[in-house]
Design a protein around this motif. Structure first.
Motif, mmCIF file in Angstrom:
data_model
loop_
_atom_site.group_PDB
_atom_site.id
_atom_site.type_symbol
_atom_site.label_atom_id
_atom_site.label_comp_id
_atom_site.label_asym_id
_atom_site.label_seq_id
_atom_site.Cartn_x
_atom_site.Cartn_y
_atom_site.Cartn_z
ATOM 1 N N ILE A 70 -19.587 12.971 5.760
ATOM 2 C CA ILE A 70 -18.408 12.113 5.607
ATOM 3 C C ILE A 70 -18.805 10.720 6.072
ATOM 4 O O ILE A 70 -19.330 10.544 7.163
ATOM 5 C CB ILE A 70 -17.211 12.670 6.413
ATOM 6 C CG1 ILE A 70 -16.740 13.969 5.755
ATOM 7 C CG2 ILE A 70 -16.071 11.649 6.484
ATOM 8 C CD1 ILE A 70 -15.595 14.666 6.461
ATOM 9 N N ASP A 74 -15.029 6.652 3.810
ATOM 10 C CA ASP A 74 -14.274 7.699 3.107
ATOM 11 C C ASP A 74 -12.805 7.717 3.538
ATOM 12 O O ASP A 74 -12.480 7.408 4.682
ATOM 13 C CB ASP A 74 -14.885 9.082 3.399
ATOM 14 C CG ASP A 74 -16.156 9.336 2.585
ATOM 15 O OD1 ASP A 74 -16.434 8.553 1.657
ATOM 16 O OD2 ASP A 74 -16.870 10.308 2.892
ATOM 17 N N ILE A 75 -11.942 8.094 2.607
ATOM 18 C CA ILE A 75 -10.526 8.224 2.945
ATOM 19 C C ILE A 75 -10.341 9.561 3.670
ATOM 20 O O ILE A 75 -10.694 10.631 3.132
ATOM 21 C CB ILE A 75 -9.644 8.138 1.684
ATOM 22 C CG1 ILE A 75 -9.806 6.731 1.068
ATOM 23 C CG2 ILE A 75 -8.180 8.414 1.989
ATOM 24 C CD1 ILE A 75 -9.232 6.599 -0.319
ATOM 25 N N THR A 77 -8.128 12.027 4.628
ATOM 26 C CA THR A 77 -7.580 13.279 4.111
ATOM 27 C C THR A 77 -8.418 13.830 2.962
ATOM 28 O O THR A 77 -8.719 15.022 2.910
ATOM 29 C CB THR A 77 -6.118 13.072 3.628
ATOM 30 O OG1 THR A 77 -5.540 12.049 4.413
ATOM 31 C CG2 THR A 77 -5.301 14.321 3.753
ATOM 32 N N GLN A 78 -8.800 12.936 2.051
ATOM 33 C CA GLN A 78 -9.633 13.359 0.918
ATOM 34 C C GLN A 78 -10.976 13.900 1.375
ATOM 35 O O GLN A 78 -11.456 14.922 0.885
ATOM 36 C CB GLN A 78 -9.870 12.178 -0.025
ATOM 37 C CG GLN A 78 -8.623 11.779 -0.805
ATOM 38 C CD GLN A 78 -8.880 10.574 -1.709
ATOM 39 O OE1 GLN A 78 -10.016 10.187 -1.917
ATOM 40 N NE2 GLN A 78 -7.812 9.999 -2.236
ATOM 41 N N ALA A 79 -11.579 13.208 2.330
ATOM 42 C CA ALA A 79 -12.899 13.605 2.819
ATOM 43 C C ALA A 79 -12.849 15.011 3.426
ATOM 44 O O ALA A 79 -13.697 15.863 3.138
ATOM 45 C CB ALA A 79 -13.405 12.596 3.840
ATOM 46 N N LYS A 81 -10.653 17.350 2.857
ATOM 47 C CA LYS A 81 -10.329 18.349 1.837
ATOM 48 C C LYS A 81 -11.484 18.601 0.875
ATOM 49 O O LYS A 81 -11.712 19.723 0.441
ATOM 50 C CB LYS A 81 -9.084 17.910 1.043
ATOM 51 C CG LYS A 81 -7.814 18.152 1.841
ATOM 52 C CD LYS A 81 -6.566 18.009 0.998
ATOM 53 C CE LYS A 81 -5.329 18.242 1.850
ATOM 54 N NZ LYS A 81 -4.156 17.537 1.311
ATOM 55 N N ASN A 82 -12.210 17.538 0.501
ATOM 56 C CA ASN A 82 -13.225 17.680 -0.554
ATOM 57 C C ASN A 82 -14.634 17.949 -0.060
ATOM 58 O O ASN A 82 -15.411 18.598 -0.740
ATOM 59 C CB ASN A 82 -13.225 16.438 -1.444
ATOM 60 C CG ASN A 82 -11.868 16.225 -2.107
ATOM 61 O OD1 ASN A 82 -11.120 17.194 -2.311
ATOM 62 N ND2 ASN A 82 -11.535 15.001 -2.410
ATOM 63 N N LYS A 83 -14.973 17.436 1.103
ATOM 64 C CA LYS A 83 -16.349 17.612 1.580
ATOM 65 C C LYS A 83 -16.436 18.816 2.512
ATOM 66 O O LYS A 83 -16.644 18.687 3.720
ATOM 67 C CB LYS A 83 -16.833 16.326 2.248
ATOM 68 C CG LYS A 83 -16.931 15.165 1.272
ATOM 69 C CD LYS A 83 -17.658 13.974 1.881
ATOM 70 C CE LYS A 83 -18.002 12.937 0.814
ATOM 71 N NZ LYS A 83 -18.640 11.730 1.398
ATOM 72 N N LYS A 84 -16.252 19.993 1.908
ATOM 73 C CA LYS A 84 -16.182 21.248 2.663
ATOM 74 C C LYS A 84 -17.486 21.560 3.388
ATOM 75 O O LYS A 84 -17.503 22.250 4.395
ATOM 76 C CB LYS A 84 -15.874 22.414 1.699
ATOM 77 C CG LYS A 84 -14.519 22.324 1.031
ATOM 78 C CD LYS A 84 -13.424 22.857 1.925
ATOM 79 C CE LYS A 84 -12.076 22.859 1.188
ATOM 80 N NZ LYS A 84 -10.961 22.431 2.048
ATOM 81 N N ALA A 111 -10.896 10.724 9.769
ATOM 82 C CA ALA A 111 -11.253 12.059 9.296
ATOM 83 C C ALA A 111 -11.273 13.046 10.471
ATOM 84 O O ALA A 111 -10.835 14.192 10.342
ATOM 85 C CB ALA A 111 -12.614 12.028 8.606
ATOM 86 N N THR A 114 -7.711 13.906 11.201
ATOM 87 C CA THR A 114 -7.202 14.787 10.154
ATOM 88 C C THR A 114 -7.781 16.190 10.317
ATOM 89 O O THR A 114 -7.057 17.186 10.246
ATOM 90 C CB THR A 114 -7.574 14.225 8.758
ATOM 91 O OG1 THR A 114 -7.140 12.868 8.695
ATOM 92 C CG2 THR A 114 -6.927 15.020 7.650
#
Lengths: 340, 340
Positions: A70, A74-75, A77-79, A81-84, A111, A114
């Motif tokens: 991350i 990076d934003i 919430t998106q980070a 959720k998407n960068k598992k 992040a 979050t």
């Protein structure tokens, strides 16, 4: 004791995280799990220590391989959720699954917040987790809650920040009866904006029941006298406060150094007092006070400073071990169970 | 040029006000009118200088006798309404009646603000006057608006603060294109609370029309780099900011002095670098940057620091003379006439 360290987080990662872990492992009982790209980490290990893997340096340091990172831009919430398979998300997951006792990261602050809330989860009864760093004060530190997790707050949030700070200062810093003040623009109870006036009333009413030594409104000028242990405020004001301290600290360092080096004569004359000046600079450097804790989440999470170097990672890892060992999180859980 | 000085205002009055006036009169053209109790002032003059009256020291200093005093603990609105013959209210009245060009007081801040608004009056088109002190920054000062006059603000107020700061910095500090930033907790336009987000939009939209060099959101850590000329914020956040700077400044001074004096060896070693340290402390002392101006009132009013000593009154009186001479107030009036 297992400490999970986000090896890829921070401006100086992974060199500073590796060096910090190597230094810290000698002084702590337990293990350090580095989350991050195994190839990159071991390549760096070879570069620094001339060894093939980090295990050759200490068998109590292991790598949990991850493939993503991350970034600072990076934003949040998106980070999350998407960068598992990022070093941060995996760190949080290991913590949640009980494969580690505390998670340390110098990565993207938003992040981290979050992730702490979404993956690890809030403590039942805590409406809003908060970020709580220690700042320099006279002959000791002063805790700031909230330093920026919650831009908009309600009075109940500020009461809960005070409850959590109270437990934390007692357990980790062994302060018997921490003096907790509400950040305002005057000491009278009629001062301040609506949030602060209402929070004052609530704190005054509930402090005794929660065993909080609420000393009332305080001003920024009182925060650094050494008489106050925690400054309670909303995340907007707290973040302004934190960054003002940071900015002024930098100005102090820069101006002092330049004052002393103004001409060669002065510089030579100044040499004998350099140890004192260094000691002073160290006192003023809030980074010396370690990472910021996330108060109100289910497991211990520590946010290391983004610009952490080897020394600061070393210090923050030790602080994190101490945080986990103290059982502060469980005591905060019990404190909030009483009410719910 | 006639400067009206509240001789009874401040922690060290009237000794410090008298000494400051005596020192300043040698360097300014014009007169100083001291408002205050004539007997007390002349008794103090005898004590300090061995003269019967202050006129014997300079015929350009006169006393305007008053019989009351506004105390630090007085409630501002009541004090201004009820203590008609106080050194502060009389000072404001003389200013309003044109018997002086600028009013300086180190008295009760709330009363000063009330007096400035109620007696002297707002400039037409300015919704809320603001307090604007200069704080230390890298190699220069940085202006803070609003430092505490308005706890609750609307976006239009913050735009007007920026307009006034712009005129002031151009006229008094001769800065061609002052860099004006909005205090926030991040630089992105989505950051901050509602007030700041809305203010950002308004400033961005209107800056060009008003000739403001709006550089966007800034954080506390950017405020002291020397690249910013004015920090715009609401009075609550601004006052927290101001007092944090003050508190940290005191911590710096105290810690540095004690670091150097830790043992006699260090102290002796430190002696050669003392001039540098003193120069440094002076840079860090925001009081060196003089009084705070009331922006948005019909005539020039300067709030001297409550703990001002002789030296600081001397400095603030000179600053006030400069403020009056610059015609800043008239330019602000014109700026707002355009819109209304």
């Amino acid at each position: 004791m297992k400490i999970i360290l986000d090896a890829m987080g921070g401006d100086n990662a992974p060199e500073a995280t590796i060096k910090g872990a190597v230094k810290a492992i000698k002084e702590i009982e337990g293990e350090i799990i580095l989350t991050g790209n195994e190839d990159i980490i071991n390549k760096k290990v070879k570069e620094i220590y001339g060894k093939e893997t980090i295990q050759e340096i200490s068998d109590r340091i292991t790598i949990y391989n991850t493939t993503e990172e991350i970034k600072m831009e990076d934003i949040p919430t998106q980070a999350i959720k998407n960068k598992k398979d990022s070093s941060m998300v995996v760190g949080f997951r290991l913590l949640k699954e009980g494969k580690g006792d505390v998670f340390v990261s110098a990565g993207n602050s938003g992040a981290l917040l979050t992730g702490a809330t979404l993956i690890v989860g809030r403590i039942k009864g805590v409406d809003r987790p908060a970020i709580a760093p220690m700042l320099p004060s006279y002959k000791k530190g002063v805790m700031l809650v909230d330093a920026g997790a919650n831009t908009n707050c309600k009075p109940i949030n500020l009461l809960q920040f005070a409850q959590m700070a109270n437990v934390y200062l007692k357990k980790i810093y062994h302060i018997k009866n921490p003096a907790i003040g509400l950040l305002n623009i005057g000491t009278e109870e009629t001062k301040g904006n609506e949030l602060i006036r209402e929070s004052y009333k609530l704190l005054k009413k509930e402090a005794e029941e929660h065993g909080i030594n609420f000393i009332g409104n305080i001003e920024g000028r009182d925060a650094f006298t050494g008489e106050i242990d925690a400054v309670i405020t909303d995340g907007f004001t707290g973040n302004v406060f934190l960054k003002t301290v940071e900015g002024l600290g930098r100005l102090v360092k820069r101006t002092l150094t330049e004052s002393l080096k103004k001409n060669i004569g002065t510089m030579l004359c100044a040499l004998p007092s350099m140890p004192s000046i260094k000691r002073f600079s160290k006192t003023m450097d809030y980074k010396e006070y370690g990472g910021a804790l996330f108060l109100g989440v289910q497991k211990p999470v520590v946010k290391a400073h983004g610009s952490s170097d080897e020394q600061l990672f070393y210090y923050t890892i030790k602080q994190a071990a101490n945080f986990a060992k103290s059982g502060t999180v469980d005591i905060i859980k019990k404190e909030f169970e009483k009410k719910t």
